[in-house]
Design a protein around this motif. Structure first.
Motif, mmCIF file in Angstrom:
data_model
loop_
_atom_site.group_PDB
_atom_site.id
_atom_site.type_symbol
_atom_site.label_atom_id
_atom_site.label_comp_id
_atom_site.label_asym_id
_atom_site.label_seq_id
_atom_site.Cartn_x
_atom_site.Cartn_y
_atom_site.Cartn_z
ATOM 1 N N GLY A 444 0.786 -1.221 0.000
ATOM 2 C CA GLY A 444 0.000 0.000 0.000
ATOM 3 C C GLY A 444 0.818 1.271 0.000
ATOM 4 O O GLY A 444 0.253 2.371 0.036
ATOM 5 N N ALA A 445 2.146 1.149 -0.029
ATOM 6 C CA ALA A 445 3.022 2.332 0.024
ATOM 7 C C ALA A 445 3.608 2.642 -1.337
ATOM 8 O O ALA A 445 3.758 1.777 -2.191
ATOM 9 N N SER A 446 3.961 3.900 -1.532
ATOM 10 C CA SER A 446 4.693 4.339 -2.707
ATOM 11 C C SER A 446 6.007 4.943 -2.231
ATOM 12 O O SER A 446 6.014 5.907 -1.474
ATOM 13 N N ALA A 447 7.115 4.326 -2.649
ATOM 14 C CA ALA A 447 8.424 4.802 -2.222
ATOM 15 C C ALA A 447 8.864 5.974 -3.084
ATOM 16 O O ALA A 447 8.696 5.965 -4.303
ATOM 17 N N VAL A 448 9.400 6.995 -2.449
ATOM 18 C CA VAL A 448 9.944 8.153 -3.151
ATOM 19 C C VAL A 448 11.380 8.367 -2.692
ATOM 20 O O VAL A 448 11.831 7.803 -1.697
ATOM 21 N N GLU A 449 12.106 9.196 -3.460
ATOM 22 C CA GLU A 449 13.503 9.499 -3.137
ATOM 23 C C GLU A 449 14.329 8.227 -3.019
ATOM 24 O O GLU A 449 15.201 8.105 -2.147
ATOM 25 N N ALA A 450 14.063 7.260 -3.877
ATOM 26 C CA ALA A 450 14.799 6.002 -3.847
ATOM 27 C C ALA A 450 16.003 6.071 -4.774
ATOM 28 O O ALA A 450 15.938 6.687 -5.833
ATOM 29 N N PRO A 451 17.094 5.433 -4.401
ATOM 30 C CA PRO A 451 18.281 5.460 -5.264
ATOM 31 C C PRO A 451 18.080 4.595 -6.503
ATOM 32 O O PRO A 451 17.301 3.648 -6.501
ATOM 33 N N GLN A 452 18.809 4.927 -7.555
ATOM 34 C CA GLN A 452 18.803 4.106 -8.758
ATOM 35 C C GLN A 452 19.808 2.969 -8.579
ATOM 36 O O GLN A 452 20.900 3.166 -8.059
ATOM 37 N N THR A 453 19.427 1.766 -8.997
ATOM 38 C CA THR A 453 20.310 0.614 -8.870
ATOM 39 C C THR A 453 20.392 -0.125 -10.198
ATOM 40 O O THR A 453 19.515 0.011 -11.052
ATOM 41 N N GLU A 454 21.447 -0.911 -10.345
ATOM 42 C CA GLU A 454 21.599 -1.702 -11.559
ATOM 43 C C GLU A 454 20.624 -2.867 -11.579
ATOM 44 O O GLU A 454 20.167 -3.302 -12.631
#
Length: 562
Positions: A444-454
C-alpha cells in the motif's frame, strides 16, 4: 528469546537464560559492539548518551531506551495483553503502545533485565531509526501557476499526515498542527516540520496537517499511521524514516498498518532513502570452513558463509574515516515480530562480524540468539581511521549439547541471506543488490527518493503474514518516483485528490507516474482524462503494483524458480 541488549549471553555462556549486569545493562551487548564501547558508561555519564544514540541510531532518553517488545502471539488476547501490560507497567515501562503482538514503550535502563526475563516476551529490540533528511528543494514555482490554471489550492483536502523524527523539537514551528504523538528524545531535528513547510508552499489552502513521531519503535509507528487516518482524518500520509530492525523478507507491523489505511483510500508515501547504502541478496552456501571467534573471553564456534560475489567467506567493504557504518543482516527464516501464532521464529542462528582487513580482529558484531525469534542481526562500527578497508563475515553458530558438549549441526542452513550496509562504500563491486526493505516496500506504500540501482531495488517477499513460506516469490512494489522528492509528490497527490476525490491511491499513483510528477502535466491529464487512456487495459498501474519484469527475472534466477 532474542534480546539485543544482552545478545551475547546465550552463546557466550551456553545457557538459555540471560546473563545480565545490574550495573551496566548494555555491558554484554555485542550488537552495539565497539560503537557502544566508545561511549561506555553512558548510565553513569549522561553526556555520553547522545553520542551513543547517534552512533547506533538508537532512540533513547536519559531515563531509558525505546524498544519493541514482541510477545508470544498466542498471548495476544485480551487477557494475555492485559497481563503483559500490567507486568510492563510494574517495571515502569512508559509510553506503552500495542499493535497486534508487538508492544512499544520506553524501558528504563535499570529494568531492561526484568523485561527481558518476562515469560511472554519473545524479542526485545531497541528502536533504531535512520531519519531521511528532507531535501531543501522548493515545490512552489510550478505549483503556483498550476493552482491558478486549474483552481486547486488544497482547500478541500482533509489533512496531510507526516510521520518523521519530530515536529517542534527546536521550537521553531508555531503553526496550528494536530500533533498525535511527539518524541521526548533529543534525536528530533524537526524534519517533519520541514516537509510540512514545503507541502504548504505548494498548497497554501491546505486546511490541516497532523504529525506523529516515527522514532518510538514499530508498534508506535504502526499505531500512529492508523491514528493519523482515524483521529485526524488525513487521507495523504508521508514518512521520512528507515526503521533498521524491520524484516527484509516479510511485511512488518508497520507495513500491515500501511496496507490497512491504503485499503481505506489513503495515499501513503515513504521516503525510501538508502542513497548511502550497498546491498546483496544471494544463496546461502556453507564454505566448509569452521573457526572460533574470541569475544568477551569466550570462544564461539562458527562455520562461515561463502559469498557468491567473492567465492570466499570474506566480503571486502570500505568505510570512510570518521564515519559510522551500520550493517543489517537477514536470512530466510520466519519472523516472530511480523507473523502470527503459527510462526515459531527463526530456525537457524546466523551472526554478523566486521573484521580487520587481515581477518585477525573482530571490530563489530551482531550475535543475538535468534532461534525462535527474528532472523535479524545489526552491527555498528565507527571508523576513526586512517584505514578504510575491512571485511565482513557471516557465520552459522554451532550450538553444543549441554550434557555431552558435542557440536550440534542439526540447525538447517537458510536458503538465502540479505545484507545491507549503510554508509558502506562498495568499491569492489560486490554489493550491487537490493538496499530497500521494510515498510517503504509495503503493497500500500509508494516509495519516493529512492536510489537508482543496476538490479532490483527491493528484497523479495518470502513469508506471509502467518510466517509460512510462500509457495512462490511475491515481488515487493518498485519505487515509482525515484527522482522526485517527497514533498513534491505529496503535494501533487493532494492536488490530484482535490481535483478528483473518487480516485483510489493506485489511480493517484498512476497519474503521478505517467506525468513524471509534473504538477502541470498531471492536472492537465486529469482534466482531459488522458491518463486513463494511457493506462493499459486491465492494468492496475501505479507504484503500489508488485514488482517489475526486470525485478522478477532477477529474483527468479536468484531463487532458482526461473
Amino acid at each position: 528469546m532474542e534480546d539485543v541488549f544482552y545478545e551475547s549471553q546465550q552463546q557466550a555462556s551456553g545457557n538459555a537464560t540471560s546473563s545480565v549486569s545490574a550495573i551496566d545493562p548494555f555491558g554484554l551487548s555485542s550488537g552495539f559492539g565497539p560503537s557502544f564501547q566508545r561511549h561506555r558508561g553512558l548510565l553513569r555519564d549522561p553526556s555520553k548518551l547522545p553520542l551513543f544514540a547517534e552512533a547506533t541510531h538508537t532512540v533513547a532518553t536519559q531515563e531509558g531506551v525505546y524498544a519493541d517488545i514482541t510477545i508470544d502471539p498466542r498471548l495476544a488476547t485480551f487477557d494475555g495483553l492485559r497481563t503483559t501490560m500490567a507486568q510492563l507497567d510494574a517495571l515502569n515501562v512508559t509510553h506503552l503502545t500495542q499493535y497486534r503482538h508487538v508492544i512499544g514503550g520506553l524501558v528504563p535502563f535499570h529494568n531492561i533485565a526484568g523485561v527481558a526475563e518476562m515469560e511472554s516476551v519473545r524479542v526485545l529490540r531497541a528502536s533504531q531509526a535512520r531519519v531521511v533528511p528532507v531535501a531543501d528543494a522548493s515545490v512552489d514555482k510550478e505549483a503556483a501557476s498550476a493552482r491558478e490554471m486549474y483552481g486547486v489550492n488544497g482547500s478541500t483536502v482533509r489533512c496531510v499526515g507526516v510521520l518523521s523524527d519530530s515536529f517542534n523539537n527546536t521550537r521553531n514551528f508555531q503553526d496550528d498542527i494536530d500533533v498525535v504523538a511527539e518524541t521526548d528524545t533529543a534525536d528530533g531535528n524537526d524534519e517533519g516540520a520541514r516537509i510540512m513547510r514545503q507541502v504548504h508552499e505548494a498548497l497554501p489552502g491546505l486546511r490541516s496537517f497532523a504529525f506523529n513521531t516515527a522514532l518510538h519503535g514499530q508498534a508506535a509507528f504502526a499505531a500512529g499511521i492508523e491514528s493519523l487516518t482515524e483521529q485526524t482524518g488525513c487521507n495523504v500520509l508521508v514518512d521520512h524514516v528507515t526503521v533498521l530492525q524491520e524484516p527484509f523478507f516479510a511485511d512488518s507491523v508497520i507495513a500491515e498498518a500501511i496496507d490497512t489505511v491504503a485499503a481505506k483510500n489513503t495515499s501513503y508515501f515513504s521516503a525510501a532513502g538508502g542513497f548511502d547504502a550497498a546491498g546483496l541478496f544471494e544463496t546461502y552456501e556453507d564454505s566448509g570452513v569452521s573457526e572460533t571467534v574470541s569475544l568477551f573471553g569466550r570462544s564461539l564456534p562458527y562455520t562461515w558463509h561463502k559469498f557468491s560475489s567473492t567465492s570466499d567467506f570474506d566480503l571486502p567493504i570500505r568505510i570512510a574515516a570518521n564515519t559510522t557504518a551500520t550493517l543489517v543482516l537477514n536470512w530466510a527464516d520466519p519472523y516472530v515480530s511480523a507473523a502470527g501464532e503459527s510462526s515459531g521464529g527463526a530456525l537457524t542462528d546466523l551472526d554478523l562480524f566486521l573484521f580487520t582487513p587481515d581477518g585477525a580482529d573482530v571490530l563489530a558484531s551482531g550475535i543475538s540468539s535468534n532461534k525462535g525469534a527474528d532472523p535479524i542481526e545489526i552491527a555498528y562500527f565507527t571508523n576513526d581511521g586512517p584505514g578504510e578497508d575491512f571485511i565482513v563475515r557471516v557465520g552459522k553458530y554451532i550450538t553444543h549439547n549441554a550434557s555431552t558438549s558435542e557440536a550440534d549441526f542439526e540447525s538447517p542452513d537458510p536458503d538465502h541471506i540479505g545484507l545491507v550496509g549503510f554508509s558502506v562504500i562498495d568499491v569492489h563491486g560486490h554489493m550491487k543488490g537490493p538496499t530497500q526493505y521494510g515498510h517503504s516496500t509495503a503493497a500500500g506504500a509508494s516509495a519516493v527518493e529512492a536510489p537508482q540501482t543496476e538490479g532490483p531495488l527491493n528484497f523479495p517477499l518470502l513469508y506471509d503474514a502467518t510466517g509460512q513460506r510462500l509457495p512462490e516469490v511475491t515481488y515487493r512494489p518498485t519505487a515509482g518516483f525515484a527522482s522526485a522528492d517527497a514533498a513534491q509528490v505529496v503535494a501533487l497527490a493532494a492536488m490530484i485528490r482535490e481535483s478528483d476525490e473518487a480516485l483510489t491511491p493506485t489511480e493517484v499513483n498512476t497519474v503521478i507516474q505517467q506525468t513524471n510528477a509534473s504538477v502541470t502535466a498531471a492536472l492537465a491529464a486529469l482534466k482531459d482524462g488522458s491518463w486513463r487512456a494511457a493506462a493499459a487495459p486491465g492494468e492496475s498501474a501505479g507504484a503500489g503494483d508488485e514488482g517489475t519484469s526486470g525485478d522478477q527475472q532477477h529474483d527468479e534466477e536468484m531463487l532458482g524458480t526461473a
